[in-house]
Motif scaffolding. Structure first.
Motif, PDB file in Angstrom:
ATOM      1  N   ILE A 115      41.920 -20.220  -9.025  1.00  0.00           N
ATOM      2  CA  ILE A 115      40.950 -20.384 -10.326  1.00  0.00           C
ATOM      3  C   ILE A 115      40.472 -21.790 -10.638  1.00  0.00           C
ATOM      4  O   ILE A 115      41.170 -22.528 -10.091  1.00  0.00           O
ATOM      5  CB  ILE A 115      41.811 -19.755 -11.535  1.00  0.00           C
ATOM      6  CG1 ILE A 115      42.941 -20.369 -11.831  1.00  0.00           C
ATOM      7  CG2 ILE A 115      42.119 -18.288 -11.548  1.00  0.00           C
ATOM      8  CD1 ILE A 115      43.868 -20.078 -13.026  1.00  0.00           C
ATOM      9  N   SER A 116      39.401 -21.776 -11.228  1.00  0.00           N
ATOM     10  CA  SER A 116      38.933 -23.019 -11.645  1.00  0.00           C
ATOM     11  C   SER A 116      39.935 -23.804 -12.667  1.00  0.00           C
ATOM     12  O   SER A 116      40.191 -23.304 -13.882  1.00  0.00           O
ATOM     13  CB  SER A 116      37.510 -22.998 -12.043  1.00  0.00           C
ATOM     14  OG  SER A 116      37.228 -23.944 -12.883  1.00  0.00           O
TER      15      SER A 116
ATOM     16  N   GLN B 293      30.092 -27.278 -17.109  1.00  0.00           N
ATOM     17  CA  GLN B 293      31.484 -27.121 -17.242  1.00  0.00           C
ATOM     18  C   GLN B 293      32.380 -27.072 -15.859  1.00  0.00           C
ATOM     19  O   GLN B 293      33.645 -27.204 -15.946  1.00  0.00           O
ATOM     20  CB  GLN B 293      31.780 -25.565 -17.947  1.00  0.00           C
ATOM     21  CG  GLN B 293      31.611 -24.608 -17.054  1.00  0.00           C
ATOM     22  CD  GLN B 293      31.586 -23.249 -17.586  1.00  0.00           C
ATOM     23  OE1 GLN B 293      32.880 -23.143 -17.998  1.00  0.00           O
ATOM     24  NE2 GLN B 293      31.089 -22.278 -17.773  1.00  0.00           N
ATOM     25  N   ILE B 294      31.652 -27.097 -14.435  1.00  0.00           N
ATOM     26  CA  ILE B 294      32.440 -27.026 -13.430  1.00  0.00           C
ATOM     27  C   ILE B 294      33.539 -28.276 -13.186  1.00  0.00           C
ATOM     28  O   ILE B 294      33.088 -29.378 -13.592  1.00  0.00           O
ATOM     29  CB  ILE B 294      31.686 -26.695 -12.091  1.00  0.00           C
ATOM     30  CG1 ILE B 294      30.639 -28.135 -11.911  1.00  0.00           C
ATOM     31  CG2 ILE B 294      30.916 -25.475 -12.367  1.00  0.00           C
ATOM     32  CD1 ILE B 294      30.201 -27.805 -10.492  1.00  0.00           C
TER      33      ILE B 294
ATOM     34  N   VAL C 288      33.155 -32.211 -14.419  1.00  0.00           N
ATOM     35  CA  VAL C 288      34.202 -32.812 -15.687  1.00  0.00           C
ATOM     36  C   VAL C 288      34.749 -34.147 -15.373  1.00  0.00           C
ATOM     37  O   VAL C 288      34.730 -35.105 -15.818  1.00  0.00           O
ATOM     38  CB  VAL C 288      35.135 -31.790 -16.030  1.00  0.00           C
ATOM     39  CG1 VAL C 288      36.210 -32.401 -17.133  1.00  0.00           C
ATOM     40  CG2 VAL C 288      34.620 -30.578 -16.642  1.00  0.00           C
ATOM     41  N   TRP C 289      35.218 -34.091 -13.901  1.00  0.00           N
ATOM     42  CA  TRP C 289      36.153 -35.475 -13.303  1.00  0.00           C
ATOM     43  C   TRP C 289      35.064 -36.356 -13.269  1.00  0.00           C
ATOM     44  O   TRP C 289      35.179 -37.533 -13.562  1.00  0.00           O
ATOM     45  CB  TRP C 289      36.483 -35.113 -12.052  1.00  0.00           C
ATOM     46  CG  TRP C 289      37.931 -34.261 -11.924  1.00  0.00           C
ATOM     47  CD1 TRP C 289      38.379 -33.206 -11.892  1.00  0.00           C
ATOM     48  CD2 TRP C 289      38.963 -35.025 -12.390  1.00  0.00           C
ATOM     49  NE1 TRP C 289      39.690 -32.994 -11.996  1.00  0.00           N
ATOM     50  CE2 TRP C 289      40.227 -34.185 -12.368  1.00  0.00           C
ATOM     51  CE3 TRP C 289      39.278 -36.083 -13.094  1.00  0.00           C
ATOM     52  CZ2 TRP C 289      41.548 -34.486 -12.671  1.00  0.00           C
ATOM     53  CZ3 TRP C 289      40.522 -36.657 -13.339  1.00  0.00           C
ATOM     54  CH2 TRP C 289      41.754 -35.711 -13.100  1.00  0.00           C
ATOM     55  N   ILE C 290      33.625 -36.125 -12.641  1.00  0.00           N
ATOM     56  CA  ILE C 290      32.534 -37.070 -12.423  1.00  0.00           C
ATOM     57  C   ILE C 290      32.397 -37.705 -13.765  1.00  0.00           C
ATOM     58  O   ILE C 290      32.335 -39.082 -14.006  1.00  0.00           O
ATOM     59  CB  ILE C 290      31.443 -36.528 -11.712  1.00  0.00           C
ATOM     60  CG1 ILE C 290      31.972 -36.416 -10.205  1.00  0.00           C
ATOM     61  CG2 ILE C 290      30.336 -37.606 -11.784  1.00  0.00           C
ATOM     62  CD1 ILE C 290      30.974 -35.400  -9.516  1.00  0.00           C
ATOM     63  N   ARG C 291      31.998 -37.038 -14.910  1.00  0.00           N
ATOM     64  CA  ARG C 291      31.798 -37.721 -16.193  1.00  0.00           C
ATOM     65  C   ARG C 291      32.792 -38.506 -16.766  1.00  0.00           C
ATOM     66  O   ARG C 291      32.590 -39.224 -17.245  1.00  0.00           O
ATOM     67  CB  ARG C 291      31.245 -36.572 -17.175  1.00  0.00           C
ATOM     68  CG  ARG C 291      29.683 -35.708 -16.906  1.00  0.00           C
ATOM     69  CD  ARG C 291      29.464 -34.787 -18.006  1.00  0.00           C
ATOM     70  NE  ARG C 291      30.392 -33.779 -18.141  1.00  0.00           N
ATOM     71  CZ  ARG C 291      30.317 -32.489 -17.687  1.00  0.00           C
ATOM     72  NH1 ARG C 291      29.464 -32.427 -16.896  1.00  0.00           N
ATOM     73  NH2 ARG C 291      30.948 -31.774 -17.857  1.00  0.00           N
TER      74      ARG C 291
ATOM     75  N   GLY D 136      23.100 -20.211 -14.090  1.00  0.00           N
ATOM     76  CA  GLY D 136      23.420 -20.733 -15.671  1.00  0.00           C
ATOM     77  C   GLY D 136      24.979 -20.941 -15.616  1.00  0.00           C
ATOM     78  O   GLY D 136      25.735 -20.899 -14.529  1.00  0.00           O
ATOM     79  N   GLU D 137      25.483 -21.141 -16.743  1.00  0.00           N
ATOM     80  CA  GLU D 137      26.932 -21.246 -17.073  1.00  0.00           C
ATOM     81  C   GLU D 137      27.652 -19.901 -16.716  1.00  0.00           C
ATOM     82  O   GLU D 137      27.290 -19.030 -17.000  1.00  0.00           O
ATOM     83  CB  GLU D 137      27.292 -21.786 -18.249  1.00  0.00           C
ATOM     84  CG  GLU D 137      26.726 -22.893 -18.684  1.00  0.00           C
ATOM     85  CD  GLU D 137      27.357 -24.420 -18.114  1.00  0.00           C
ATOM     86  OE1 GLU D 137      28.430 -24.128 -17.491  1.00  0.00           O
ATOM     87  OE2 GLU D 137      26.561 -25.325 -17.900  1.00  0.00           O
TER      88      GLU D 137
END
Length: 330
Positions: free
Chosen positions: A56-57, A113-114, A118-121, A148-149
């Protein structure tokens, strides 16, 4: 005693291979194992709950946990970890020479949201002061149009996130110069084909990632293992059995990396690379368990909440079955 029949879907990594080839069993279970690419496993798990145990993500699991509608509970086996300085692809003709130059630029994302994004931002904001609101975000498929999301998100109005046209892809728009950059888990095909004026923001990304680890001690987590909550409610012993199996499978994989007589991986200096990783990151540089990863998960939770993807800051313990966190005491 009859064994519990369970379905399992994770990537066929070296650290999971023993679960597929029969060298490692899950205690008390008959396992039907299906190797899948992570994106497919995530889609089938989060939308249809097809698998009892699944990769899972981290981002999706944190988002559903914060909302209180998560159908899976995690165990602290972290199947995918990747440093993400390598995941920023830019037009090299736009004056983007350093992270600060991304302010005001238009950047493509396959999904906002991936976990990788999230880490890069978070890294851009923590390390270089570049905030998500400083960038114009454009969402769509990297290679296939119309993405899309995976799940609905509600972002602060300060975030400029727009869907690209359904007949376009992010890789095509980066190649044509319609956008300034792409961030994500996979390299766009225009970069892989070596098209002019497309490159990585961090040319020597390995050194950038090593420096990041030396300063932060963070090896970013992407994916973990989830078990259907309804199954755990009926079989409370299951999380520990599953976690023990993943620990053993990883142990076998790491042992093979030390074998110089016959190389387990198709790389000529694999043992050297393994030893270099241990020198920089420690003997267990890919740790499972919460204690060794608390600072990583707390950082990600801060990013996730700060970027508006979770409605509250999630405590690391909330992500996991409590019994799987006490394994060291057994």
């Amino acid at each position: 005693m009859n064994k519990l029949n369970i379905s399992l879907s994770v990537g066929n990594y070296d650290r999971t291979q023993a679960l597929f080839d029969g060298r490692v069993d899950i205690e008390g279970c008959n396992v039907r194992a299906v190797p899948l690419e992570p994106e497919e496993a995530f889609h089938r798990a989060f939308r249809y709950e097809e698998f009892d145990v699944t990769e899972i993500s981290m981002s999706s699991h944190m988002m559903t946990t914060a909302r209180g509608d998560n159908q899976y509970i995690g165990i602290p086996a972290f199947l995918s970890r990747v440093f993400r300085q390598s995941g920023i692809y830019v037009r090299t003709d736009r004056g983007i020479d350093k992270p600060e130059d991304l302010r005001g630029k238009t950047i493509g994302v396959p999904e906002y949201q991936i976990t990788a994004n999230v880490w890069i931002r978070g890294i851009l904001e923590d390390e270089y002061g570049v905030k998500p609101a400083d960038i114009k975000w454009r969402r769509g498929g990297v290679e296939e149009p119309g993405r899309g999301e995976r799940a609905p998100i509600e972002l602060d109005p300060s975030i400029d996130l727009q869907q690209i046209p359904d007949d376009k892809t992010l890789s095509g728009m980066l190649e044509s110069g319609e956008i300034d950059a792409v961030i994500g888990a996979r390299a766009p095909s225009c970069f892989l084909r070596g098209v002019p004026n497309v490159g990585r923001l961090f040319g020597d990304y390995i050194e950038a990632e090593k420096d990041y680890f030396r300063r932060t001690r963070i090896f970013p987590i992407m994916h973990m293992v989830g078990i259907r909550k309804s199954l755990v409610a009926e079989n409370p012993w299951l999380p520990v059995s599953v976690y023990k199996a993943f620990l053993k499978a990883k142990m076998l994989a790491v042992k093979e990396l030390d074998e110089i007589c016959h190389l387990a991986v198709t790389l000529p200096w694999m043992v050297h690379h393994h030893n270099e990783a241990k020198k920089l990151m420690g003997e267990d540089y890919w740790p499972y368990g919460l204690d060794a990863n608390r600072h990583v998960i707390e950082t990600f939770a801060r990013y996730h909440y700060g970027q508006g993807l979770s409605k509250r800051k999630v405590a690391p313990e909330e992500l996991f079955a409590a019994s799987s966190l006490d394994l060291s005491k057994i």
